[in-house]
Design a protein around this motif. Structure first.
Motif, PDB file in Angstrom:
ATOM      1  N   PHE A  68     -37.779 -15.728   5.879  1.00  0.00           N
ATOM      2  CA  PHE A  68     -36.898 -14.564   6.002  1.00  0.00           C
ATOM      3  C   PHE A  68     -35.465 -15.047   6.178  1.00  0.00           C
ATOM      4  N   GLY A  69     -34.583 -14.623   5.292  1.00  0.00           N
ATOM      5  CA  GLY A  69     -33.163 -14.963   5.407  1.00  0.00           C
ATOM      6  C   GLY A  69     -32.771 -16.246   4.714  1.00  0.00           C
ATOM      7  N   GLY A  70     -33.708 -16.929   4.123  1.00  0.00           N
ATOM      8  CA  GLY A  70     -33.409 -18.173   3.409  1.00  0.00           C
ATOM      9  C   GLY A  70     -33.756 -19.397   4.225  1.00  0.00           C
ATOM     10  N   GLU A  71     -34.244 -20.417   3.542  1.00  0.00           N
ATOM     11  CA  GLU A  71     -34.622 -21.650   4.221  1.00  0.00           C
ATOM     12  C   GLU A  71     -33.403 -22.271   4.905  1.00  0.00           C
ATOM     13  N   GLY A  72     -33.604 -22.635   6.169  1.00  0.00           N
ATOM     14  CA  GLY A  72     -32.540 -23.267   6.941  1.00  0.00           C
ATOM     15  C   GLY A  72     -31.495 -22.308   7.489  1.00  0.00           C
ATOM     16  N   ARG A  73     -31.669 -21.002   7.281  1.00  0.00           N
ATOM     17  CA  ARG A  73     -30.669 -20.020   7.712  1.00  0.00           C
ATOM     18  C   ARG A  73     -31.211 -19.067   8.785  1.00  0.00           C
ATOM     19  N   GLY A  74     -32.202 -19.517   9.516  1.00  0.00           N
ATOM     20  CA  GLY A  74     -32.824 -18.683  10.539  1.00  0.00           C
ATOM     21  C   GLY A  74     -31.920 -18.351  11.707  1.00  0.00           C
ATOM     22  N   LEU A  75     -31.005 -19.262  12.029  1.00  0.00           N
ATOM     23  CA  LEU A  75     -30.098 -18.983  13.137  1.00  0.00           C
ATOM     24  C   LEU A  75     -29.231 -17.758  12.836  1.00  0.00           C
ATOM     25  N   ALA A  76     -28.837 -17.591  11.585  1.00  0.00           N
ATOM     26  CA  ALA A  76     -28.046 -16.410  11.194  1.00  0.00           C
ATOM     27  C   ALA A  76     -28.871 -15.140  11.370  1.00  0.00           C
ATOM     28  N   VAL A  77     -30.174 -15.218  11.111  1.00  0.00           N
ATOM     29  CA  VAL A  77     -31.057 -14.059  11.289  1.00  0.00           C
ATOM     30  C   VAL A  77     -31.081 -13.645  12.755  1.00  0.00           C
ATOM     31  N   ILE A  78     -31.313 -14.604  13.634  1.00  0.00           N
ATOM     32  CA  ILE A  78     -31.410 -14.272  15.059  1.00  0.00           C
ATOM     33  C   ILE A  78     -30.049 -13.893  15.634  1.00  0.00           C
ATOM     34  N   GLN A  79     -28.977 -14.514  15.139  1.00  0.00           N
ATOM     35  CA  GLN A  79     -27.641 -14.174  15.620  1.00  0.00           C
ATOM     36  C   GLN A  79     -27.312 -12.726  15.282  1.00  0.00           C
ATOM     37  N   HIS A  80     -27.730 -12.271  14.101  1.00  0.00           N
ATOM     38  CA  HIS A  80     -27.521 -10.878  13.704  1.00  0.00           C
ATOM     39  C   HIS A  80     -28.192  -9.950  14.719  1.00  0.00           C
TER      40      HIS A  80
END
Length: 182
Positions: A68-80
């Motif tokens: 979800f949100g692209g590989e390696g971009r999970g921090l952006a998901v949780i920050q949102h």
């Protein structure tokens, strides 16, 4: 949260990058019924049972489509999510502060310790005016953060500032209200 009814959960794992780097954390949508997913216990918060669970994962496998949100971009998901939640908390704190001010003003108009209402005393009027001004300022923080969130330009700093200022104000207003209530 909600594991007693959830059909899936978000799992964050480092899939690349170096420890401590924001890039490289991936978010996976994992079905709660997947083999290897186990709810170990439901935790208590504030001495009450809750829907917050401690979950263990053992050899859980999911397809690439679970990212979800692209590989390696999970921090952006949780920050949102964190930023959105900070705005909700800021709005909630602002509402609680507004309620405390309203109740303090009402009480100051009714209480007559020396034959006239507390609200007629200059020091009470100064406190109420100061709190009203602080409420207006805090409202601006919340409005600015909400508008930026809706526009997709919200920074973590703006969300945190709104939450900080409104939660501090809520505490201060509650304290002032208690002082007025004697």
């Amino acid at each position: 949260t909600g594991m007693h009814v959830a059909k899936s959960c978000l799992v964050f794992a480092r899939t690349g990058g170096a420890p401590g780097e924001a890039r490289g954390i991936t978010c996976f949508i994992v079905p709660t019924h997947a083999e290897g997913v186990k709810v170990e216990e439901f935790l208590w918060t504030f001495n009450m049972p809750s829907d917050h669970a401690r979950v263990s994962l053992t050899d859980v496998r999911v397809p690439d489509s679970a990212i979800f949100g692209g590989e390696g971009r999970g921090l952006a998901v949780i920050q949102h999510f964190f930023n959105e939640n900070r705005i909700r908390q800021a709005a909630s704190s602002l509402g609680a502060a507004q309620y405390c001010v309203d109740e303090a003003v009402r009480h100051a108009g009714e209480r007559k310790p020396f034959g006239k209402p507390l609200a007629a005393m200059q020091n009470t009027q100064f406190k109420m005016a100061e709190l009203r001004a602080e409420l207006d300022i805090a409202q601006c923080f919340v409005d600015q953060a909400a508008l930026a969130f809706n526009a997709g330009t919200l920074s973590a700093e703006d969300a945190a500032a709104a939450k900080l200022k409104t939660s501090e104000l809520q505490q201060r207003v509650a304290d002032e209200g208690l002082q007025l209530h004697g």
